[in-house]
Design a protein around this motif. Structure first.
Motif, PDB file in Angstrom:
ATOM      1  N   SER A 193       8.532  29.930 -43.576  1.00 19.25           N
ATOM      2  CA  SER A 193       7.467  30.528 -44.372  1.00 19.25           C
ATOM      3  C   SER A 193       7.925  31.816 -45.064  1.00 19.25           C
ATOM      4  O   SER A 193       7.522  32.100 -46.185  1.00 19.25           O
ATOM      5  CB  SER A 193       6.272  30.805 -43.447  1.00 19.25           C
ATOM      6  OG  SER A 193       5.355  31.615 -44.077  1.00 19.25           O
ATOM      7  N   CYS A 217      -7.410  21.385 -49.502  1.00 20.77           N
ATOM      8  CA  CYS A 217      -6.378  21.576 -48.469  1.00 20.77           C
ATOM      9  C   CYS A 217      -6.648  20.619 -47.309  1.00 20.77           C
ATOM     10  O   CYS A 217      -7.716  20.678 -46.685  1.00 20.77           O
ATOM     11  CB  CYS A 217      -6.386  23.030 -47.997  1.00 20.77           C
ATOM     12  SG  CYS A 217      -5.349  23.312 -46.562  1.00 20.77           S
ATOM     13  N   ILE A 259      -8.860  32.951 -47.183  1.00 16.19           N
ATOM     14  CA  ILE A 259      -8.260  31.735 -46.596  1.00 16.19           C
ATOM     15  C   ILE A 259      -9.357  30.686 -46.372  1.00 16.19           C
ATOM     16  O   ILE A 259      -9.175  29.508 -46.649  1.00 16.19           O
ATOM     17  CB  ILE A 259      -7.535  32.054 -45.261  1.00 16.19           C
ATOM     18  CG1 ILE A 259      -6.410  33.065 -45.475  1.00 16.19           C
ATOM     19  CG2 ILE A 259      -6.986  30.775 -44.631  1.00 16.19           C
ATOM     20  CD1 ILE A 259      -5.756  33.594 -44.208  1.00 16.19           C
ATOM     21  N   ARG A 268       2.151  27.398 -49.665  1.00 16.49           N
ATOM     22  CA  ARG A 268       0.813  27.831 -50.096  1.00 16.49           C
ATOM     23  C   ARG A 268       0.255  28.933 -49.172  1.00 16.49           C
ATOM     24  O   ARG A 268      -0.313  29.909 -49.634  1.00 16.49           O
ATOM     25  CB  ARG A 268      -0.114  26.608 -50.092  1.00 16.49           C
ATOM     26  CG  ARG A 268      -1.357  26.844 -50.879  1.00 16.49           C
ATOM     27  CD  ARG A 268      -2.134  25.585 -51.089  1.00 16.49           C
ATOM     28  NE  ARG A 268      -3.353  25.905 -51.797  1.00 16.49           N
ATOM     29  CZ  ARG A 268      -4.430  25.162 -51.783  1.00 16.49           C
ATOM     30  NH1 ARG A 268      -4.448  24.026 -51.121  1.00 16.49           N
ATOM     31  NH2 ARG A 268      -5.517  25.537 -52.436  1.00 16.49           N
ATOM     32  N   TYR A 269       0.442  28.726 -47.869  1.00 20.68           N
ATOM     33  CA  TYR A 269      -0.107  29.699 -46.912  1.00 20.68           C
ATOM     34  C   TYR A 269       0.783  30.943 -46.771  1.00 20.68           C
ATOM     35  O   TYR A 269       0.344  31.939 -46.196  1.00 20.68           O
ATOM     36  CB  TYR A 269      -0.308  29.044 -45.534  1.00 20.68           C
ATOM     37  CG  TYR A 269      -1.611  28.291 -45.423  1.00 20.68           C
ATOM     38  CD1 TYR A 269      -1.750  27.002 -45.937  1.00 20.68           C
ATOM     39  CD2 TYR A 269      -2.724  28.857 -44.808  1.00 20.68           C
ATOM     40  CE1 TYR A 269      -2.942  26.307 -45.849  1.00 20.68           C
ATOM     41  CE2 TYR A 269      -3.925  28.160 -44.715  1.00 20.68           C
ATOM     42  CZ  TYR A 269      -4.028  26.889 -45.235  1.00 20.68           C
ATOM     43  OH  TYR A 269      -5.212  26.205 -45.142  1.00 20.68           O
ATOM     44  N   GLU A 316       2.501  23.053 -47.977  1.00 20.20           N
ATOM     45  CA  GLU A 316       1.454  23.799 -47.255  1.00 20.20           C
ATOM     46  C   GLU A 316       2.014  25.140 -46.755  1.00 20.20           C
ATOM     47  O   GLU A 316       1.355  26.174 -46.833  1.00 20.20           O
ATOM     48  CB  GLU A 316       0.931  22.966 -46.081  1.00 20.20           C
ATOM     49  CG  GLU A 316       0.170  21.724 -46.532  1.00 20.20           C
ATOM     50  CD  GLU A 316      -0.062  20.700 -45.434  1.00 20.20           C
ATOM     51  OE1 GLU A 316      -0.988  19.890 -45.592  1.00 20.20           O
ATOM     52  OE2 GLU A 316       0.684  20.673 -44.430  1.00 20.20           O
ATOM     53  N   VAL A 353      -0.167  28.623 -40.719  1.00 24.14           N
ATOM     54  CA  VAL A 353      -1.370  27.990 -41.294  1.00 24.14           C
ATOM     55  C   VAL A 353      -2.543  28.248 -40.360  1.00 24.14           C
ATOM     56  O   VAL A 353      -2.380  28.353 -39.149  1.00 24.14           O
ATOM     57  CB  VAL A 353      -1.187  26.467 -41.558  1.00 24.14           C
ATOM     58  CG1 VAL A 353      -0.078  26.231 -42.574  1.00 24.14           C
ATOM     59  CG2 VAL A 353      -0.943  25.684 -40.277  1.00 24.14           C
ATOM     60  N   ASN A 354      -3.707  28.368 -40.950  1.00 25.35           N
ATOM     61  CA  ASN A 354      -4.866  28.821 -40.175  1.00 25.35           C
ATOM     62  C   ASN A 354      -5.880  27.729 -39.853  1.00 25.35           C
ATOM     63  O   ASN A 354      -6.973  28.018 -39.371  1.00 25.35           O
ATOM     64  CB  ASN A 354      -5.559  29.977 -40.919  1.00 25.35           C
ATOM     65  CG  ASN A 354      -4.589  31.072 -41.266  1.00 25.35           C
ATOM     66  OD1 ASN A 354      -4.028  31.086 -42.360  1.00 25.35           O
ATOM     67  ND2 ASN A 354      -4.347  31.966 -40.333  1.00 25.35           N
TER      68      ASN A 354
END
Ligand code: URA
Length: 234
Positions: A170, A60, A54, A143-144, A140, A126-127
Motif C-alpha cells: 500500500s 466498492c 471512507i 484506491r485505499y 483496491e 482497507v476498512n
C-alpha cells in the motif's frame, strides 16, 4: 453618543497608522508564527471527516461486502501506529481492527516488548471486510492507500509498523518482497513529512507459519530498541 476609551496600544497604533499613512487595523492579539501541534480535538475532527469520506466510497466491492466500516482502534495520540491488511469476520462484527485470533497474537507480540495494546493506534489498509476474507486486489489497495496516507498524516506517528505484504504494498508498491524488506528501518514521505517505518510479518501469517516467528521476534526487538533510542514513553 458613547465615547470610545482608548488604551495605550490604541493610541500608539493610531499614531503609527497615521505616520505611515496606512489603511489598516492593528490587533493586540499575539501572532503565532510557529506552527503549533494539532490538539486532540483537531485530530478527532480530522479522523471523523476521514471516516466519513471512507464511508461514502462508491462502487466498492469491499464496502458492499462488509457489514460496517472498521476504521481504527487505540490511542489517537500514540507515537506508534500499526497498519494491518483488512478486517476479518470478528472485526466486521465488532467494527474494530485486530479483535480475532490475529489480534490476540498481536497483543501478545506487543506485550513481549512491553507495549500495551491500548497505548498504540491500529488501522488497516482497507476498512471493509473483503469477500471470503480474500486479500484486497491491487486496484483496491491503490484506491485505499490515499485514505491510509491521510490517516497516517493525521495520527503523525514517530514509528509506523506495517504488518504484512498488503500494508507494505500500500505504501511501497508491489515490486518488493516482504521476505527481503522486513526488519530494516525505512523512511516514507507523506505530506512533506518523513516517517520511520518497520515492515514485519502479519500475525495471521505467523499463525499459519510458526517457524517464521523467530524473524518476527528480531523485528520486535528492533522496534523496542528504537523506542528506547528515541526516548518514547513505553
Ligand atoms: N487482519 C488484519 O489485517 N486486520 C485485522 O483487523 C484483522 C485481521
Amino acid at each position: 453618543m458613547t465615547k470610545k476609551i482608548l488604551n495605550q496600544n490604541d493610541i500608539i497604533n493610531t499614531e503609527i497608522l497615521n505616520s505611515y499613512d496606512l489603511d489598516g487595523i492593528f490587533s493586540n492579539n499575539p501572532i503565532n508564527r510557529l506552527k503549533s501541534e494539532p490538539t486532540v480535538e483537531d485530530k478527532t475532527l480530522k479522523l471523523k471527516k476521514l471516516k466519513e469520506k471512507i464511508q461514502s466510497i462508491d462502487d466498492c466491492k469491499l464496502k458492499e461486502n462488509g457489514s460496517k466500516i472498521v476504521f481504527a482502534d487505540g490511542n489517537i495520540e500514540s507515537p506508534i501506529m500499526i497498519v494491518g491488511e483488512g478486517p476479518g469476520q470478528k472485526e466486521d462484527e465488532q467494527g474494530k481492527p485486530f479483535v480475532g485470533d490475529a489480534g490476540i497474537l498481536l497483543n501478545k507480540m506487543l506485550n513481549a516488548i512491553n507495549i500495551k495494546r491500548k497505548d498504540i493506534y491500529i488501522t488497516n489498509v482497507v476498512n471493509f471486510r473483503p469477500p471470503n476474507n480474500r486479500k484486497p486486489e491491487p486496484i483496491e489497495i491503490t484506491r485505499y492507500s490515499s485514505f491510509l496516507r491521510e490517516h497516517i498524516a493525521v495520527i503523525d506517528p514517530k514509528i509506523l509498523i506495517l504488518m504484512g505484504s498488503t500494508a507494505m504494498e500500500s505504501l511501497f508498491g508491489s515490486k518488493i518482497k516482504i521476505s527481503k524488506e522486513r526488519g530494516n528501518w525505512k523512511e516514507i514521505i507523506i505530506n512533506n513529512k518523513t516517517y520511520l517505518v518497520m515492515i514485519t510479518f502479519h500475525p495471521a501469517y505467523l499463525l499459519r507459519q510458526a517457524d517464521q516467528k523467530k524473524y518476527s521476534w528480531l523485528d520486535l526487538k528492533k522496534i523496542r530498541a528504537k523506542i528506547d533510542e528515541i526516548g518514547l514513553n513505553f
